[in-house]
Design a protein around this motif. Structure first.
Motif, PDB file in Angstrom:
ATOM      1  N   VAL A  70      -6.630  -1.005 -34.008  1.00 59.02           N
ATOM      2  CA  VAL A  70      -7.470  -1.958 -34.734  1.00 59.02           C
ATOM      3  C   VAL A  70      -7.821  -3.125 -33.807  1.00 59.02           C
ATOM      4  CG1 VAL A  70      -7.530  -3.612 -36.656  1.00 59.02           C
ATOM      5  CG2 VAL A  70      -6.572  -1.317 -37.003  1.00 59.02           C
ATOM      6  N   ASN A  71      -6.819  -3.627 -33.092  1.00 53.62           N
ATOM      7  CA  ASN A  71      -7.041  -4.730 -32.161  1.00 53.62           C
ATOM      8  C   ASN A  71      -7.990  -4.333 -31.033  1.00 53.62           C
ATOM      9  OD1 ASN A  71      -5.268  -6.281 -33.683  1.00 53.62           O
ATOM     10  ND2 ASN A  71      -3.561  -5.991 -32.295  1.00 53.62           N
ATOM     11  N   ALA A  72      -7.851  -3.109 -30.523  1.00 53.49           N
ATOM     12  CA  ALA A  72      -8.717  -2.635 -29.436  1.00 53.49           C
ATOM     13  C   ALA A  72     -10.169  -2.546 -29.904  1.00 53.49           C
ATOM     14  CB  ALA A  72      -8.234  -1.283 -28.923  1.00 53.49           C
ATOM     15  N   ILE A  73     -10.380  -2.033 -31.099  1.00 47.16           N
ATOM     16  CA  ILE A  73     -11.739  -1.954 -31.646  1.00 47.16           C
ATOM     17  C   ILE A  73     -12.283  -3.358 -31.875  1.00 47.16           C
ATOM     18  CG2 ILE A  73     -13.140  -1.219 -33.611  1.00 47.16           C
ATOM     19  CD1 ILE A  73     -11.166   1.174 -33.891  1.00 47.16           C
ATOM     20  N   GLY A  74     -11.477  -4.229 -32.457  1.00 48.61           N
ATOM     21  CA  GLY A  74     -11.894  -5.602 -32.704  1.00 48.61           C
ATOM     22  C   GLY A  74     -12.254  -6.325 -31.419  1.00 48.61           C
ATOM     23  N   LYS A  75     -11.460  -6.133 -30.387  1.00 52.32           N
ATOM     24  CA  LYS A  75     -11.742  -6.753 -29.086  1.00 52.32           C
ATOM     25  C   LYS A  75     -13.069  -6.260 -28.540  1.00 52.32           C
ATOM     26  CE  LYS A  75      -9.946  -7.295 -24.415  1.00 52.32           C
ATOM     27  NZ  LYS A  75      -8.953  -6.870 -23.462  1.00 52.32           N
ATOM     28  N   ALA A  76     -13.316  -4.947 -28.630  1.00 49.12           N
ATOM     29  CA  ALA A  76     -14.567  -4.377 -28.140  1.00 49.12           C
ATOM     30  C   ALA A  76     -15.762  -4.909 -28.933  1.00 49.12           C
ATOM     31  CB  ALA A  76     -14.516  -2.859 -28.219  1.00 49.12           C
ATOM     32  N   ILE A  77     -15.594  -5.084 -30.246  1.00 53.20           N
ATOM     33  CA  ILE A  77     -16.669  -5.644 -31.080  1.00 53.20           C
ATOM     34  C   ILE A  77     -16.973  -7.062 -30.634  1.00 53.20           C
ATOM     35  CG2 ILE A  77     -17.206  -6.487 -33.405  1.00 53.20           C
ATOM     36  CD1 ILE A  77     -15.719  -3.958 -34.464  1.00 53.20           C
ATOM     37  N   LYS A  78     -15.945  -7.858 -30.471  1.00 53.97           N
ATOM     38  CA  LYS A  78     -16.126  -9.255 -30.083  1.00 53.97           C
ATOM     39  C   LYS A  78     -16.808  -9.367 -28.712  1.00 53.97           C
ATOM     40  CE  LYS A  78     -13.874 -13.406 -31.193  1.00 53.97           C
ATOM     41  NZ  LYS A  78     -12.802 -13.932 -31.932  1.00 53.97           N
ATOM     42  N   GLU A  79     -16.368  -8.541 -27.767  1.00 59.38           N
ATOM     43  CA  GLU A  79     -16.969  -8.555 -26.423  1.00 59.38           C
ATOM     44  C   GLU A  79     -18.445  -8.163 -26.482  1.00 59.38           C
ATOM     45  OE1 GLU A  79     -14.413  -6.049 -24.105  1.00 59.38           O
ATOM     46  OE2 GLU A  79     -12.911  -7.641 -23.866  1.00 59.38           O
ATOM     47  N   LYS A  80     -18.783  -7.196 -27.322  1.00 59.15           N
ATOM     48  CA  LYS A  80     -20.164  -6.730 -27.467  1.00 59.15           C
ATOM     49  C   LYS A  80     -21.031  -7.844 -28.058  1.00 59.15           C
ATOM     50  CE  LYS A  80     -23.102  -3.246 -27.384  1.00 59.15           C
ATOM     51  NZ  LYS A  80     -23.303  -2.290 -26.310  1.00 59.15           N
ATOM     52  N   GLN A  81     -20.483  -8.581 -28.995  1.00 57.11           N
ATOM     53  CA  GLN A  81     -21.252  -9.662 -29.638  1.00 57.11           C
ATOM     54  C   GLN A  81     -21.488 -10.833 -28.701  1.00 57.11           C
ATOM     55  OE1 GLN A  81     -18.833 -10.226 -33.153  1.00 57.11           O
ATOM     56  NE2 GLN A  81     -20.242  -9.015 -34.362  1.00 57.11           N
ATOM     57  N   ILE A  82     -20.556 -11.045 -27.779  1.00 58.66           N
ATOM     58  CA  ILE A  82     -20.683 -12.151 -26.831  1.00 58.66           C
ATOM     59  C   ILE A  82     -21.737 -11.834 -25.779  1.00 58.66           C
ATOM     60  CG2 ILE A  82     -19.488 -13.438 -25.002  1.00 58.66           C
ATOM     61  CD1 ILE A  82     -16.948 -13.216 -26.759  1.00 58.66           C
ATOM     62  N   SER A  83     -21.801 -10.558 -25.375  1.00 56.72           N
ATOM     63  CA  SER A  83     -22.735 -10.183 -24.307  1.00 56.72           C
ATOM     64  C   SER A  83     -24.177 -10.093 -24.763  1.00 56.72           C
ATOM     65  CB  SER A  83     -22.325  -8.860 -23.683  1.00 56.72           C
ATOM     66  OG  SER A  83     -22.343  -7.818 -24.643  1.00 56.72           O
TER      67      SER A  83
END
Length: 83
Positions: A70-83
């Motif tokens: 869950v944390n790995a998916i959440g981290k990837a979502i957050k990184e995608k939104q920042i870029s």
């Protein structure tokens, strides 16, 4: 169509699940009271629904993933939104 759907169309993230790189389709959604969450699909099937809480931690609303995934998916979502 909700404002969230207009401003945040679906997108893909790459994460490693059980030693295999996977592409997850992320669909931003919104509850009836306006809280954002993410439907995550793997190979066309719903994998999980997650959201970030007020403390910045990711929680699973639907699914049976371990917290680390869950944390790995959440981290990837957050990184995608920042870029």
């Amino acid at each position: 169509m909700t404002e969230l759907a207009v401003n945040n169309p679906e997108f893909e993230v790459q994460i490693n699940i059980d030693g295999t790189d996977q592409t997850i389709l992320v669909k931003p959604e919104e509850t009836s009271d306006g809280a954002a969450y993410y439907r995550c699909l793997l190979q066309g099937k719903q994998l999980t629904q997650i959201r970030e809480d007020v403390k910045g931690e990711w929680e699973q609303l639907w699914g049976s993933l371990v917290q680390a995934k869950v944390n790995a998916i959440g981290k990837a979502i957050k990184e995608k939104q920042i870029s």
